[in-house]
Write a protein that holds these residues in place. Structure first.
Motif, PDB file in Angstrom:
ATOM      1  N   ALA A 116      18.400  -4.071   2.579  1.00  0.00           N
ATOM      2  CA  ALA A 116      19.576  -4.162   3.449  1.00  0.00           C
ATOM      3  C   ALA A 116      20.095  -5.595   3.528  1.00  0.00           C
ATOM      4  N   SER A 117      19.210  -6.540   3.278  1.00  0.00           N
ATOM      5  CA  SER A 117      19.587  -7.962   3.314  1.00  0.00           C
ATOM      6  C   SER A 117      20.125  -8.438   1.964  1.00  0.00           C
ATOM      7  N   GLY A 118      20.226  -7.520   1.006  1.00  0.00           N
ATOM      8  CA  GLY A 118      20.812  -7.852  -0.283  1.00  0.00           C
ATOM      9  C   GLY A 118      19.832  -8.269  -1.358  1.00  0.00           C
ATOM     10  N   HIS A 119      18.549  -8.103  -1.093  1.00  0.00           N
ATOM     11  CA  HIS A 119      17.538  -8.498  -2.068  1.00  0.00           C
ATOM     12  C   HIS A 119      17.132  -7.317  -2.942  1.00  0.00           C
ATOM     13  N   GLU A 120      16.711  -7.630  -4.149  1.00  0.00           N
ATOM     14  CA  GLU A 120      16.202  -6.620  -5.068  1.00  0.00           C
ATOM     15  C   GLU A 120      14.692  -6.581  -4.906  1.00  0.00           C
ATOM     16  N   VAL A 121      14.136  -5.400  -4.660  1.00  0.00           N
ATOM     17  CA  VAL A 121      12.702  -5.258  -4.422  1.00  0.00           C
ATOM     18  C   VAL A 121      12.064  -4.497  -5.579  1.00  0.00           C
ATOM     19  N   GLU A 122      11.074  -5.116  -6.182  1.00  0.00           N
ATOM     20  CA  GLU A 122      10.267  -4.473  -7.220  1.00  0.00           C
ATOM     21  C   GLU A 122       8.910  -4.176  -6.595  1.00  0.00           C
ATOM     22  N   ALA A 123       8.727  -2.922  -6.183  1.00  0.00           N
ATOM     23  CA  ALA A 123       7.497  -2.532  -5.487  1.00  0.00           C
ATOM     24  C   ALA A 123       6.371  -2.298  -6.493  1.00  0.00           C
ATOM     25  N   ARG A 124       5.203  -2.822  -6.145  1.00  0.00           N
ATOM     26  CA  ARG A 124       4.003  -2.629  -6.952  1.00  0.00           C
ATOM     27  C   ARG A 124       2.861  -2.213  -6.034  1.00  0.00           C
TER      28      ARG A 124
ATOM     29  N   LYS B 245       0.885  -1.152   0.000  1.00  0.00           N
ATOM     30  CA  LYS B 245       0.000   0.000   0.000  1.00  0.00           C
ATOM     31  C   LYS B 245       0.930   1.211   0.000  1.00  0.00           C
ATOM     32  N   PRO B 246       0.970   1.983  -1.089  1.00  0.00           N
ATOM     33  CA  PRO B 246       1.882   3.133  -1.133  1.00  0.00           C
ATOM     34  C   PRO B 246       1.673   4.046   0.075  1.00  0.00           C
ATOM     35  N   GLY B 247       2.791   4.473   0.650  1.00  0.00           N
ATOM     36  CA  GLY B 247       2.737   5.361   1.810  1.00  0.00           C
ATOM     37  C   GLY B 247       2.670   4.637   3.137  1.00  0.00           C
ATOM     38  N   CYS B 248       2.549   3.328   3.124  1.00  0.00           N
ATOM     39  CA  CYS B 248       2.476   2.554   4.366  1.00  0.00           C
ATOM     40  C   CYS B 248       3.871   2.489   4.995  1.00  0.00           C
ATOM     41  N   ALA B 249       3.988   2.991   6.214  1.00  0.00           N
ATOM     42  CA  ALA B 249       5.278   3.007   6.910  1.00  0.00           C
ATOM     43  C   ALA B 249       5.794   1.598   7.176  1.00  0.00           C
ATOM     44  N   GLY B 250       4.893   0.685   7.492  1.00  0.00           N
ATOM     45  CA  GLY B 250       5.301  -0.701   7.728  1.00  0.00           C
ATOM     46  C   GLY B 250       5.883  -1.324   6.478  1.00  0.00           C
ATOM     47  N   ASN B 251       5.225  -1.110   5.332  1.00  0.00           N
ATOM     48  CA  ASN B 251       5.745  -1.642   4.074  1.00  0.00           C
ATOM     49  C   ASN B 251       7.102  -1.015   3.759  1.00  0.00           C
ATOM     50  N   ALA B 252       7.281   0.259   4.053  1.00  0.00           N
ATOM     51  CA  ALA B 252       8.570   0.917   3.814  1.00  0.00           C
ATOM     52  C   ALA B 252       9.678   0.253   4.644  1.00  0.00           C
ATOM     53  N   ARG B 253       9.396  -0.060   5.906  1.00  0.00           N
ATOM     54  CA  ARG B 253      10.390  -0.738   6.757  1.00  0.00           C
ATOM     55  C   ARG B 253      10.691  -2.136   6.241  1.00  0.00           C
ATOM     56  N   GLN B 254       9.652  -2.844   5.785  1.00  0.00           N
ATOM     57  CA  GLN B 254       9.851  -4.189   5.256  1.00  0.00           C
ATOM     58  C   GLN B 254      10.745  -4.160   4.013  1.00  0.00           C
ATOM     59  N   LYS B 255      10.457  -3.236   3.102  1.00  0.00           N
ATOM     60  CA  LYS B 255      11.274  -3.109   1.886  1.00  0.00           C
ATOM     61  C   LYS B 255      12.712  -2.752   2.240  1.00  0.00           C
ATOM     62  N   ALA B 256      12.899  -1.826   3.188  1.00  0.00           N
ATOM     63  CA  ALA B 256      14.242  -1.424   3.597  1.00  0.00           C
ATOM     64  C   ALA B 256      15.023  -2.615   4.151  1.00  0.00           C
ATOM     65  N   LEU B 257      14.362  -3.452   4.932  1.00  0.00           N
ATOM     66  CA  LEU B 257      15.021  -4.634   5.477  1.00  0.00           C
ATOM     67  C   LEU B 257      15.403  -5.608   4.367  1.00  0.00           C
TER      68      LEU B 257
ATOM     69  N   VAL C  65      10.398  -6.032  12.658  1.00  0.00           N
ATOM     70  CA  VAL C  65       9.729  -5.718  11.401  1.00  0.00           C
ATOM     71  C   VAL C  65       8.722  -6.830  11.172  1.00  0.00           C
ATOM     72  N   SER C  66       7.440  -6.448  11.125  1.00  0.00           N
ATOM     73  CA  SER C  66       6.377  -7.432  10.944  1.00  0.00           C
ATOM     74  C   SER C  66       5.339  -6.862  10.002  1.00  0.00           C
ATOM     75  N   ASP C  67       4.173  -7.522   9.922  1.00  0.00           N
ATOM     76  CA  ASP C  67       3.105  -6.991   9.069  1.00  0.00           C
ATOM     77  C   ASP C  67       2.020  -6.311   9.889  1.00  0.00           C
ATOM     78  N   VAL C  68       2.318  -5.985  11.142  1.00  0.00           N
ATOM     79  CA  VAL C  68       1.381  -5.225  11.965  1.00  0.00           C
ATOM     80  C   VAL C  68       1.496  -3.764  11.564  1.00  0.00           C
ATOM     81  N   CYS C  69       0.386  -3.132  11.286  1.00  0.00           N
ATOM     82  CA  CYS C  69       0.359  -1.746  10.812  1.00  0.00           C
ATOM     83  C   CYS C  69       0.970  -0.815  11.848  1.00  0.00           C
ATOM     84  N   VAL C  70       2.001  -0.088  11.444  1.00  0.00           N
ATOM     85  CA  VAL C  70       2.692   0.832  12.343  1.00  0.00           C
ATOM     86  C   VAL C  70       1.740   1.907  12.845  1.00  0.00           C
ATOM     87  N   ARG C  71       0.928   2.469  11.958  1.00  0.00           N
ATOM     88  CA  ARG C  71      -0.029   3.503  12.363  1.00  0.00           C
ATOM     89  C   ARG C  71      -1.074   2.938  13.317  1.00  0.00           C
TER      90      ARG C  71
END
Length: 136
Positions: A24-32, A9-21, A123-129
């Motif tokens: 940082a772990s060396g994976h390529e992320v293609e966000a949709r 979900k664009p703008g989701c802080a939790g998703n942003a943290r997940q992508k960053a992790l 870092v989990s899938d619990v909504c930060v907000r």
């Protein structure tokens, strides 16, 4: 390194943290965008695997929190139709690597699947907000 197709979900802080992790772990992320993807029952169903239907839902969705939808009383077919009509109901993120699909971000499961860098931050899938404001 894995190429992760990451539905968020664009703008989701939790998703942003997940992508960053993941990055940082060396994976390529293609966000949709999870909300604008043209989902069908056959394209969405693989993400849930053998999980029970209630685990398919985003517990922070307003329709779940208000009690309008009780995930314990929904069939798989009903759940998919509801999610196609209202993608906010989908537990996020949805991730795909090759033919393997997952819903939600359980860092232990993701680490076992593709490997994650150790971090002190949870870092989990619990909504930060949701945690901060008890809202979506």
């Amino acid at each position: 390194m894995a190429h992760v197709i990451f539905y968020e979900k664009p703008g989701c802080a939790g998703n942003a943290r997940q992508k960053a992790l993941l990055v940082a772990s060396g994976h390529e992320v293609e966000a949709r965008n999870l909300l604008t993807e043209p989902w069908s029952m056959s394209s969405l169903r693989p993400y849930f695997g053998a999980k029970p239907v209630p685990e398919w839902f985003n517990a922070s969705s307003p329709r779940i929190k208000s009690g309008e939808i009780d995930p314990d009383k929904v069939t798989p077919q009903q759940a998919l139709v509801m999610m196609i009509v209202d993608p906010v109901l989908i537990r996020r993120p949805l991730m795909r690597i090759g033919d393997h699909c997952e819903a939600g971000f359980d860092s232990t499961a993701v680490d076992a699947w593709i490997g994650l860098k150790r971090t002190d931050e949870t870092v989990s899938d619990v909504c930060v907000r949701s945690i901060a404001n008890d809202t979506v």
